[in-house]
Design a protein around this motif. Structure first.
Motif, PDB file in Angstrom:
ATOM      1  N   MET A   1       0.859  -1.189   0.000  1.00  0.00           N
ATOM      2  CA  MET A   1       0.000   0.000   0.000  1.00  0.00           C
ATOM      3  C   MET A   1       0.900   1.246   0.000  1.00  0.00           C
ATOM      4  N   HIS A   2       0.747   2.098  -1.038  1.00  0.00           N
ATOM      5  CA  HIS A   2       1.601   3.277  -1.015  1.00  0.00           C
ATOM      6  C   HIS A   2       1.090   4.307  -0.008  1.00  0.00           C
ATOM      7  N   GLU A   3       1.910   5.312   0.207  1.00  0.00           N
ATOM      8  CA  GLU A   3       1.670   6.241   1.317  1.00  0.00           C
ATOM      9  C   GLU A   3       0.319   6.954   1.226  1.00  0.00           C
ATOM     10  N   LEU A   4       0.006   7.420   0.018  1.00  0.00           N
ATOM     11  CA  LEU A   4      -1.262   8.127  -0.179  1.00  0.00           C
ATOM     12  C   LEU A   4      -2.443   7.226   0.186  1.00  0.00           C
ATOM     13  N   GLU A   5      -2.355   5.989  -0.282  1.00  0.00           N
ATOM     14  CA  GLU A   5      -3.442   5.050  -0.032  1.00  0.00           C
ATOM     15  C   GLU A   5      -3.588   4.773   1.462  1.00  0.00           C
ATOM     16  N   LYS A   6      -2.453   4.567   2.113  1.00  0.00           N
ATOM     17  CA  LYS A   6      -2.495   4.267   3.548  1.00  0.00           C
ATOM     18  C   LYS A   6      -3.094   5.440   4.329  1.00  0.00           C
ATOM     19  N   LEU A   7      -2.683   6.647   3.950  1.00  0.00           N
ATOM     20  CA  LEU A   7      -3.174   7.839   4.635  1.00  0.00           C
ATOM     21  C   LEU A   7      -4.696   7.957   4.503  1.00  0.00           C
ATOM     22  N   ILE A   8      -5.177   7.809   3.288  1.00  0.00           N
ATOM     23  CA  ILE A   8      -6.616   8.004   3.075  1.00  0.00           C
ATOM     24  C   ILE A   8      -7.419   6.856   3.691  1.00  0.00           C
ATOM     25  N   VAL A   9      -6.912   5.660   3.598  1.00  0.00           N
ATOM     26  CA  VAL A   9      -7.599   4.530   4.247  1.00  0.00           C
ATOM     27  C   VAL A   9      -7.675   4.766   5.759  1.00  0.00           C
ATOM     28  N   ASP A  10      -6.598   5.306   6.329  1.00  0.00           N
ATOM     29  CA  ASP A  10      -6.617   5.619   7.767  1.00  0.00           C
ATOM     30  C   ASP A  10      -7.666   6.696   8.081  1.00  0.00           C
ATOM     31  N   TRP A  11      -7.763   7.671   7.212  1.00  0.00           N
ATOM     32  CA  TRP A  11      -8.774   8.716   7.438  1.00  0.00           C
ATOM     33  C   TRP A  11     -10.184   8.141   7.364  1.00  0.00           C
ATOM     34  N   VAL A  12     -10.407   7.277   6.389  1.00  0.00           N
ATOM     35  CA  VAL A  12     -11.727   6.632   6.282  1.00  0.00           C
ATOM     36  C   VAL A  12     -12.020   5.873   7.571  1.00  0.00           C
ATOM     37  N   SER A  13     -11.040   5.132   8.040  1.00  0.00           N
ATOM     38  CA  SER A  13     -11.186   4.372   9.276  1.00  0.00           C
ATOM     39  C   SER A  13     -11.563   5.294  10.434  1.00  0.00           C
ATOM     40  N   GLU A  14     -10.915   6.447  10.479  1.00  0.00           N
ATOM     41  CA  GLU A  14     -11.188   7.420  11.550  1.00  0.00           C
ATOM     42  C   GLU A  14     -12.605   7.986  11.428  1.00  0.00           C
TER      43      GLU A  14
END
Lengths: 79, 323
Positions: A1-14
């Protein structure tokens, strides 16, 4: 998972208050809705100057929506 | 003959109850699973605005006017406004010749305030200009309003901001919609009224009170908890509002209101646009839909199909209603 994807997935999770979110998940199936999408996009816009395409976000996977955003940011044509 | 009696026509007893209470319901339009399936499709269709009749930019602080009348471009909403379980009941009340003139989504999300107690006859309350006009009686404007069918597209609970109604309050207006209200989105989610956090999407409906000292009698109110697919049909002049959303982020409430009038009522009289809730929509592409009977007045612009070609075929209740 590249950085952008990880960041946005984390935001969705939040935003959705759901700990286990994967790029393969669909935003609406996770319990997302219009307001959460708007809130998510406010943050995405603040960080990247672009927003996730809501049509893609609602109809396809998170990974597809993020890939489409990534392509736009990079100025690449999308599939 | 039994085969001429339809399933959804209100019985004389139900009509008498409606006359007295101003509402009927909840009634089941869809099974919960069917409603969930339909809502899942509808919410995926909403972001595609390529055939929507209003431009995308009519956004207020909490109200998106751009999503008014999406029955004119989303097939499942086009089907919904024609649902016999709704239309035949409304025709029992208003007569067999009916228009659907407006649809709206009513979401409540985590932290949203409840909706002020209100009554609507002309719908001038927020825009300042009447949106429907009943024919005059004895040279005076008739006491009108619309019949609203409010369908729960999701669960509607006390925690996620369900509707509240005050039975029997539909015949006397406590508000004068011509007084005008000031739009102040900074007040959203910040005011308590009789210990309940309420507002009217950036307005304060109390500004329209005929008597500034009058207060809604909360003891007459009840909260209408509904399952997905259930609907309540009520006069817009009935005192109604909603509770604040005190639930979690995923437990949102989504209502969908379909509004009906008889064909002799003029829709958007002398209006080229609607400005309310911080947005403006042009009416160039607007048309009402004949959902049952015939239009013998010809005073309103009608369309017989949505913008994707979905045909609206009006029901014909004249024969069954005369039996």
């Amino acid at each position: 998972m590249h950085e952008l994807e990880k960041l946005i997935v984390d935001w969705v999770s939040e935003f959705i208050e759901e700990p286990d979110v994967s790029p393969a998940d669909n935003f609406l199936d996770l319990g997302g809705h219009s307001l959460l999408a708007m809130n998510l996009n406010t943050r995405v816009q603040q960080h990247f100057g672009h927003e996730l395409d809501v049509k893609v976000l609602f109809e396809e996977s998170l990974g597809s929506a993020i890939a489409e955003l990534h392509a736009r940011i990079a100025g690449e044509p999308t599939a | 003959m039994n085969d001429r009696i339809s399933d959804f026509r209100l019985t004389p007893e139900e009509l008498a109850t409606f006359e007295e209470q101003g509402f009927i319901g909840p009634i089941k339009v869809y099974e919960p699973e069917e409603m969930e399936r339909r809502w899942n499709q509808i919410r995926r269709a909403i972001p595609d605005r390529s055939r929507a009749i209003y431009p995308e930019d009519a956004l207020g602080a909490v109200t998106n006017l751009s999503n008014y009348d999406r029955h004119l471009d989303i097939d499942l909403l086009s089907e919904h406004i024609m649902q016999r379980a709704i239309v035949e009941r409304v025709a029992s009340i208003l007569g067999p010749d009916l228009l659907c003139w407006r649809t709206e989504f009513f979401p409540k999300y985590q932290g949203d305030e409840g909706t002020d107690w209100h009554q609507a006859a002309t719908f001038a309350h927020s825009s300042g200009r009447p949106q429907i006009r009943w024919p005059a009686e004895n040279d005076a404007p008739a006491f009108g309003g619309t019949i609203t069918a409010w369908t729960a597209f999701t669960h509607s609970t006390k925690e996620n901001g369900c509707l509240q109604l005050m039975p029997g309050t539909h015949r006397v207006m406590n508000y004068d919609e011509s007084l005008g209200m000031s739009y102040n989105p900074d007040t959203i989610n910040k005011r308590e009224k009789d210990s309940v956090r309420r507002g009217f999407f950036g307005y304060d409906y109390r500004e329209l009170q005929k008597d500034p000292d009058w207060r809604p009698d909360e003891s007459k109110a009840f909260s209408l908890v509904m399952q997905p697919g259930e609907c309540v049909i009520f006069w817009s002049t009935l005192m109604h509002g909603s509770l604040p959303h005190t639930g979690g982020p995923k437990d949102y409430r989504m209502g969908f209101a379909t509004r009906y009038v008889p064909t002799q009522v003029e829709v958007y009289p002398d209006l080229g646009d609607v400005s309310e809730y911080g947005g403006t929509i042009p009416l160039d592409d607007y048309a009402s839909v004949l959902v049952s009977g015939k239009d013998e007045y010809g005073i309103n612009k009608l369309t017989d199909r949505n913008r994707r070609g979905h045909q609206f075929t009006p029901w014909d209740f004249r024969e069954s209603f005369s039996s």
